[in-house]
Scaffold this active site. Structure first.
Site, PDB file in Angstrom:
ATOM      1  CE  LYS A 120       0.112   5.290   7.804  1.00 24.32           C
ATOM      2  NZ  LYS A 120      -1.257   5.766   8.005  1.00 24.32           N
ATOM      3  CG  PHE A 125      -1.862   1.208   1.196  1.00 23.26           C
ATOM      4  CD1 PHE A 125      -3.062   1.147   0.494  1.00 23.26           C
ATOM      5  CD2 PHE A 125      -1.541   2.385   1.840  1.00 23.26           C
ATOM      6  CE1 PHE A 125      -3.930   2.234   0.453  1.00 23.26           C
ATOM      7  CE2 PHE A 125      -2.391   3.478   1.806  1.00 23.26           C
ATOM      8  CZ  PHE A 125      -3.589   3.401   1.106  1.00 23.26           C
ATOM      9  CG  ASP A 151       5.817   3.244   1.676  1.00 26.43           C
ATOM     10  OD1 ASP A 151       5.845   3.843   2.776  1.00 26.43           O
ATOM     11  OD2 ASP A 151       4.762   3.079   1.026  1.00 26.43           O
TER      12      ASP A 151
END
Length: 398
Positions: free
Chosen positions: A251, A137, A222
């Site tokens: 995040k 993702f 990532d």
């Protein structure tokens, strides 16, 4: 009171979130409270955002101080918090340059652009092909959707940008076979988050690094979810003794304030000229000040080695439940990024745990995901395990 606000949301907000029926109004540490005063232990941390807990005093103080001084200018001018944060991330990562944006999707989008520009301008490669992994993702922009090989996310948004290939995660041979003379980059999460907390094998990431070195391919990690201390090290790749050419963050970087980052090698940065990329809000003084404070807290937690210790404790407790309940297929994770795979959809478990005062979620339909703040204590973990045990005990086993 929860119901009144929920009705307003359903009337006015775009209905794209499957929300749980609770309106949160206050948070402190690992605790959050709803509008009716009920307390919850947050074992999701805003999906891996609140790594230092809710409203950490150092982050709050940094935000207050910066908000009273300078909230935003633009990237036409220099600002001190941005320069300090760039220096800090470069020193922590061992890479050379930092770029700031607003989210993980933007960070990954930037990384893909940078890799393609480098391949085209410096290496003379045509095609701009990117290889990503199944169950990955990477975001919800059109380009990062194209790098996220999951039909439910892509459906209805075609045509997506071209130039993406997909291979199984942790399968080095499949990756080797998929590389062509058009391949300019490989993007991989050292620990897949949305895909179900899938941890890269020790030899896998080293093998990917060797492939990239051999074929002149940019390696992008990532670390939007698995970075910033989540696994017990500042970057998950540190567990593997492998360094990427580009790493993406977001995040937890801002301690709750939206900010993303791309950190890259000097060689790749040389492919980019003034005006090749940019952002209005990325790296503004408020977000950068929050990030600097957040990193300071995370550094201390890592130095104390508490994250790995508490993660191991949590995993062992979950494995005890696995011994008790046949419907638990696997417990896996790294540090405080933990998944428990069930034989059935876990959404009802999430609701039952909410009733008991615990925030968790279910990803990939069958994996209960636990991402508590790094400040979680063993007594909090014990409380969650007891509640989960009680919920599991009421499920009829085959």
């Amino acid at each position: 009171m929860n119901e009144n606000w929920i009705e307003l949301e359903k009337k006015y907000h775009l209905q794209i979130y499957r929300r749980l029926p609770v309106v949160l109004v206050k948070g402190r540490g690992i605790e959050v409270y709803d509008i009716e005063g009920k307390k919850y232990y947050d074992f999701l941390a805003g999906i891996g955002v609140n790594n230092v807990g809710h409203c950490h005093p150092k982050v709050v103080e940094a935000i207050k101080k910066q908000a009273e001084t300078l909230i935003h200018t633009s990237n036409i001018y220099y600002t001190i918090p941005q320069i300090k944060l760039a220096k800090k991330l470069v020193e922590l990562s061992g890479l050379d340059r930092a770029f700031f944006c607003n989210s993980g999707a933007e960070a990954n989008e930037g990384a893909i652009k940078f890799a393609r520009k480098y391949a085209s301008k410096i290496l003379g490669k045509d095609g701009g092909e990117i290889i990503s992994m199944y169950n990955a993702f990477h975001g919800r922009t059109l380009t990062t959707l194209a790098a996220t090989p999951k039909p439910k996310y892509q459906e209805g948004f075609h045509p997506l940008p071209q130039g993406f290939k997909y291979v199984p995660f942790n399968d080095l041979e499949a990756l080797k076979e998929s590389i062509s003379n058009k391949t300019c980059a490989i993007i991989v999460e050292p620990v897949q988050g949305e895909g179900g907390i899938n941890v890269a094998d020790k030899d896998y990431l080293k093998g990917v690094r060797d492939l990239c070195d051999d074929k002149n391919i940019v390696l992008i990690f990532d670390e939007v979810q698995c970075g910033m201390g989540r696994t017990g090290k500042m970057f998950a790749y540190e567990h593997y003794g492998v360094k990427p050419d580009i790493v993406t963050l977001a995040k937890a970087l801002g301690g709750g304030v939206p900010i993303g980052a791309v950190i890259l090698k000097e060689e790749i940065s040389k492919a980019l000229n003034y005006g090749d990329h940019g952002t209005t809000f990325g790296g503004n003084p408020l977000a950068c000040s929050a990030a600097l404070a957040s990193i300071e807290v995370i550094e201390k937690l890592i130095k104390d080695n508490k994250v790995i210790e508490k993660g191991d404790y949590f995993i062992q407790k979950l494995k005890k439940l696995k011994e008790k309940y046949d419907f638990i297929k696997e417990v896996r994770g790294l540090g405080l990024m933990i998944g428990t795979e069930l034989e059935f959809n876990g959404s009802e478990i999430v609701k039952k745990m909410l009733e008991k005062g615990f925030l968790i979620n279910c990803t990939s339909d069958v994996v209960l995901r636990f991402l508590p703040p790094l400040i979680v204590e063993k007594e909090h973990i014990d409380s969650l395990i007891d509640a989960l045990d009680d919920v599991f005990s009421k499920i009829e086993q085959k």
